[in-house]
Design a protein around this motif. Structure first.
Motif: not given
Length: 120
Positions: A94-120
């Motif tokens: 499960v990747f952390p919450a992203v504000n999808l009202c403001d983001a059209s692009f989401v990238t999921i990845r692992y940062a030091n073994g922890t799920p991470a997500a960024t939106g833009s």
């Protein structure tokens, strides 16, 4: 005159969605693993809904570094959404919450073994 006004209001009510809007975003898989399925849930709600695909179609796997469009129903009051990936090896994350009202692009990845997500 009153009849036209009432008819106009009724037509506006028919055109408005009752509960949710169909939304989508572009997901980039930077996890290093192939993804079988993607689900989304309002942050903290644990109410997972699968990526909507057209009738008769099956969701295609998302290769590492691949991109795909994710379709889902967005509630009117919720902007923060979590992303759940089921990988080809049947593990999930499960990747952390992203504000999808403001983001059209989401990238999921692992940062030091922890799920991470960024939106833009």
């Amino acid at each position: 005159m009153r009849y036209k006004w009432a008819l106009g209001l009724a037509m506006l009510g028919v055109a408005a969605p009752a509960f949710a809007d169909a939304w989508d975003f572009i997901l980039t898989n930077n996890t290093g693993k192939e993804i079988k399925t993607i689900e989304v849930s309002p942050a903290g709600a644990n109410q997972w809904q699968p990526n909507k695909v057209d009738d008769g179609e099956k969701a295609k796997p998302i290769k590492p570094a691949g991109r795909t469009t994710i379709h889902f129903d967005k509630s009117a009051t919720q902007c923060k959404w979590e992303v759940k990936a089921t990988f080809a090896d049947d593990t999930t994350a499960v990747f952390p919450a992203v504000n999808l009202c403001d983001a059209s692009f989401v990238t999921i990845r692992y940062a030091n073994g922890t799920p991470a997500a960024t939106g833009s």
